[in-house]
Design an enzyme around this catalytic site. Structure first.
Site, PDB file in Angstrom:
ATOM      1  N   GLU A   4       0.873  -1.201  -0.077  1.00  0.00           N
ATOM      2  CA  GLU A   4       0.092   0.060   0.091  1.00  0.00           C
ATOM      3  C   GLU A   4       0.868   1.174  -0.020  1.00  0.00           C
ATOM      4  O   GLU A   4       0.596   2.188  -0.747  1.00  0.00           O
ATOM      5  CB  GLU A   4      -0.833   0.048   1.249  1.00  0.00           C
ATOM      6  CG  GLU A   4      -1.985   1.190   1.411  1.00  0.00           C
ATOM      7  CD  GLU A   4      -2.821   1.342   0.090  1.00  0.00           C
ATOM      8  OE1 GLU A   4      -2.492   2.268  -0.740  1.00  0.00           O
ATOM      9  OE2 GLU A   4      -3.599   0.598   0.044  1.00  0.00           O
TER      10      GLU A   4
ATOM     11  N   ASP B 189       1.401   4.183  -3.091  1.00  0.00           N
ATOM     12  CA  ASP B 189       1.055   5.624  -2.772  1.00  0.00           C
ATOM     13  C   ASP B 189       2.012   6.549  -2.954  1.00  0.00           C
ATOM     14  O   ASP B 189       2.103   7.476  -3.815  1.00  0.00           O
ATOM     15  CB  ASP B 189       0.527   5.704  -1.101  1.00  0.00           C
ATOM     16  CG  ASP B 189      -0.690   4.952  -1.165  1.00  0.00           C
ATOM     17  OD1 ASP B 189      -1.281   5.000  -1.836  1.00  0.00           O
ATOM     18  OD2 ASP B 189      -0.881   4.824   0.336  1.00  0.00           O
TER      19      ASP B 189
ATOM     20  N   SER C  36      -7.130   2.876  -3.297  1.00  0.00           N
ATOM     21  CA  SER C  36      -5.852   3.257  -2.924  1.00  0.00           C
ATOM     22  C   SER C  36      -5.023   3.415  -3.756  1.00  0.00           C
ATOM     23  O   SER C  36      -4.017   4.190  -3.802  1.00  0.00           O
ATOM     24  CB  SER C  36      -5.194   2.233  -2.004  1.00  0.00           C
ATOM     25  OG  SER C  36      -5.171   1.028  -2.541  1.00  0.00           O
TER      26      SER C  36
END
Length: 815
Positions: free
Chosen positions: A408, A412, A644
């Site tokens: 994750e 990002d 995300s």
């Protein structure tokens, strides 16, 4: 009589104590510390430290909300007049009585008590032994394995506080340290075990690998005696079989449902065509597993395969069954270059303004590796500029864990810095877990933002975390929502992923279809004060006419377009969306949502098949591509999907739109939603309208109904996906209308050579805005002087003249 008197006094004492330590029945501020279903084991180590976050009551939130609406609404004369941090907390800070009460309560106890900048939060840190005594609970170790990024610590019972403390607090959040293994390793998939005998048709491993116009398969062969092959290609497939009949080739049928085609490929059993490795049978014996990659396969179509063997005696086996293989969807991998082309993002132009800043909030043990980021830039052909020097860390980071478990966080930071190159970026890590929700410690993060000065606060925050709202205490959601509102007052943009499990959330993915039929919204993506970002994927059937077939017409659309990202169409996840049960529909989206509820393109489900709050805050607000992103994890590129991924993409766009404003000394965009819906109303072509797809599926299970995409706003993709350059041009036009009279006299900032980037010249997009603003300011000034002269000659009297001339009123009257 004396005994009776003593009993009466004792009864009063007991009553006073009972009232003093009263625990309100059903009060989720305290009960959520302990939830049913937890399996409690041994007591936690008494000397470990733990944090309790205290949320004190606030004042004048209605005044702040009114002001936040004004400064965020492009149609309001106060648009862009953000408040400073001191102004906000001078109005909304806690009552002094409550602060003194909290200090007095903790004074006799060990540990540290730290108040936030505005005094409306307090962080109490102490040992577990101390926490148990102060809050009258016990902390135990939950039974069972502990996943990295979580904690085994649980409260075995609700906390108990004196009644006066309960009145002073909105709630408490118990944050425990995360469990992280000392040497994290990637989770390995269990090897598929093939049947050892009983067939002649080859057996394909159920999970195919799909990419851009290809599929890759793994399979084993069975000889004439119906036993699995154990011979290599070099020795001859099935050469050791009692029948001595070799397999010379394999026929593979590639079946694609959407294109309605069957492609037959013949692969000779030779080393240059087939790969091979050792496989295992269901009795643990070795066998030979072959693999092959099949190219020229159409993208965006459900794909499966069937395979048969060709023997040296001229006979053939049956084809394997199609249902032995799970369908896959070949599609292009998402890279910074693809996103730049699709949305018109100038990824190779650096962000120059020193105040332009962006942050990714990371929780639950998600870390990044700076070396992976540098390698990602090289692999993707992204110029780094000063990204490495301008990337700051807040909190802790474990780079090696990032390369293994930080999918994750790596996603990002890799994409947000690639698409907003040279931006000042913060990796904001909050390494703890909130025990009541067993999820992200959002309040701890928001307290840290409160403690950040206006000069150091990132202007844009990307939050890739959102959870089932029904698992969160109501006070927790309301307080988080209030904090987002205060950030809107400071001119800060908050973007939150809408979720990856469609209309009914992660409970369907975990526990099956019994949780279908209810819109389980996500939070904080359903907060009215954040911009919720949904997900799309590329497809060729992206408008209703694509794929139309009749006796006279067959319509195929060769150009890629966007549809709702759904797991049942190969998206990996399903875009979250729906309606909040906790927050009413906000003013800025009323028209768009009402149109959706009454349209006939994709009618919303009836309440008897899908329960949802028609009058609640509707989300997402907009969307972007969320499937098949290539993320560098150590030495390997791994495909990743999720809202995300779309959230940092939108955040990078916002940073670039902010650049235009900051270079002209205009305020940043701040809370986006009123602006988004206004642009959508006036310029609908600024967004790619997503009209195909729905969100009925979770990542793994599909319900019967969900919210369908439709023309205009919908509860699967919001207003659609933004066209970067079109919106940038609209924002410049809107700036003339909103700020011409107030900011037009200011000159653009002179950037140093080191800031602007060598050889890049001046600001390409926004230099022309200054003369227009200055001219409009001059016209406004002349009109004002004319009005003054006219008023003086028409005898208008005093008290109304200041307001008639637009004099600025006091910001707020604080109680």
């Amino acid at each position: 009589m004396a005994a009776c008197g003593k009993m009466a006094v004792l009864d009063k004492v007991i009553l006073v104590l009972a009232l003093r330590w009263a625990l309100t029945a059903g009060d989720d501020r305290w009960e959520a510390f302990s939830q049913p279903g937890w399996q409690h084991g041994a007591r936690a180590d008494q000397e470990n430290s733990i944090i309790v976050l205290l949320a004190l009551r606030q004042r004048n939130l209605d005044l702040l909300e009114s002001r936040a609406k004004a400064v965020s609404d492009p149609g309001n004369r106060e648009y862009g007049r953000y408040l400073e941090r001191d102004e906000i907390y001078g109005i909304s800070g806690p009552w002094k009585y409550d602060v003194d009460l909290v200090k007095k309560f903790f004074a006799p106890h060990p540990g540290t008590l730290q108040f936030s900048y505005g005094g409306d939060f307090a962080r109490y840190t102490c040992t577990i032994r101390c926490i148990e005594k102060v809050f009258n609970t016990s902390l135990t170790i939950q039974k069972g394995p502990v996943a990295p990024g979580t904690t085994p610590i649980r409260a075995s019972e609700p906390i108990r506080l004196p009644a006066e403390m309960q009145r002073a607090l909105e709630g408490t959040s118990l944050n425990a340290p995360l469990f992280m293994p000392p040497h994290p390793t990637q989770r390995t998939e269990s090897a598929f075990k093939y049947p050892k005998s009983g067939r002649k048709a080859p057996r394909v491993r159920p999970f195919l690998l799909a990419g851009d116009q290809f599929v890759s398969i793994h399979f084993v062969a069975y000889c004439k005696d119906h036993f699995v092959n154990q011979d290599s290609i070099e020795d001859g497939v099935c050469t050791s079989s009692p029948h001595s009949v070799l397999i010379t080739a394999f026929d593979i049928i590639v079946l694609q449902a959407q294109t309605n085609t069957q492609k037959v490929v013949r692969l000779p059993a030779v080393p240059d065509v087939l790969g091979q490795k050792v496989g295992r049978t269901d009795d643990g014996k070795p066998c030979v597993e072959f693999n092959a990659t099949l190219g020229s396969v159409a993208n965006y179509a459900s794909t499966t395969v069937r395979i048969r063997s060709l023997f040296s005696d001229g006979s053939v086996s049956d084809f394997s069954q199609a249902d032995e293989v799970l369908p896959v969807w070949p599609m292009a991998y998402t890279t910074p270059a693809l996103l730049s082309r699709n949305y018109g993002i100038p990824m190779h132009e650096p962000v120059r303004h020193p105040r332009n800043s962006i942050s990714v909030a990371e929780f639950l043990g998600q870390y990044y590796n700076p070396e992976d980021l540098e390698s990602f830039f090289k692999l993707m052909g992204v110029r780094a500029w000063s990204t490495k020097e301008k990337l700051q860390l807040i909190g802790e980071n474990l780079p090696m864990a990032g390369s293994v478990l930080g999918g994750e966080a790596q996603l990002d930071i890799q994409y947000i810095t690639a698409l907003a190159s040279n931006v000042s970026a913060l990796f904001w890590s909050v390494p703890s877990i909130e025990l009541a929700t067993r999820q992200e410690p959002f309040l701890d993060w928001l307290m840290q933002l409160e403690d950040t000065s206006d000069q150091e606060m990132p202007l844009v925050h990307s939050v890739s975390y959102s959870d089932d709202a029904l698992t969160m205490p109501l006070w927790f959601k309301q307080r988080i929502n209030a904090e987002f509102m205060k950030l809107a007052l400071r001119g800060i943009t908050i973007l939150v992923a809408s979720g990856d499990d469609g209309v009914s959330g992660g409970f369907v993915a975990k526990y099956g279809k019994k949780y279908c039929g209810t819109n389980r919204e996500e939070f904080p993506s359903s907060s009215p004060w954040v911009t919720a970002v949904g997900g799309t994927q590329l497809a060729q059937e992206n408008v209703p006419v694509c794929g139309y077939t009749s006796g006279k017409v067959v319509v195929q659309c060769p150009q890629d377009g966007e549809v709702v990202c759904t797991s049942d169409k190969g998206g990996g996840i399903t875009s979250g969306g729906g309606f909040s049960a906790d927050f009413p529909r906000p003013w800025y989206q009323h028209e768009a949502v009402e149109h959706y509820l009454n349209q006939e393109d994709g009618p919303v489900p009836d309440q008897d098949v899908l329960k949802f709050n028609r009058s609640g805050r509707a989300y997402p607000d907009l969307a972007a591509i969320s499937s098949n992103y290539l993320v560098l994890m150590g030495d390997d590129l791994q495909p990743t999907s999720g809202t995300s991924a779309s959230t940092p993409l939108i955040a990078a766009m916002v940073a670039r739109w902010n650049e235009d404003r900051l270079m002209n000394r205009l305020p940043p965009l701040g809370f986006l939603n009123p602006l988004i819906y206004q642009i959508f109303s006036k310029h609908p072509s600024a967004f790619n309208d997503v009209q195909i797809g729905d969100n009925r599926c979770s990542r793994s299970t599909c319900c019967d109904v969900g919210f369908r995409a439709a023309r205009g706003w919908d509860a699967a993709s919001g207003v659609g996906t933004p066209q970067f350059k079109t919106i940038a041009a609209i924002l410049r036009e809107e700036a003339l209308l909103a700020f011409g009279g107030r900011f037009g006299r200011m000159a653009p900032i002179a950037m140093s050579e080191s800031t602007s980037g060598s050889g890049m010249g001046g600001d390409l997009a926004s230099v022309g805005l200054i003369p227009l603003l200055a001219f409009q300011s001059l016209v406004t000034g002349l009109a004002t002087l004319a009005a003054v002269w006219a008023c003086g000659h028409c005898g208008r009297r005093g008290s109304g003249s200041a307001e008639a001339l637009g004099a600025r009123r006091p910001l707020l009257s604080a109680a």
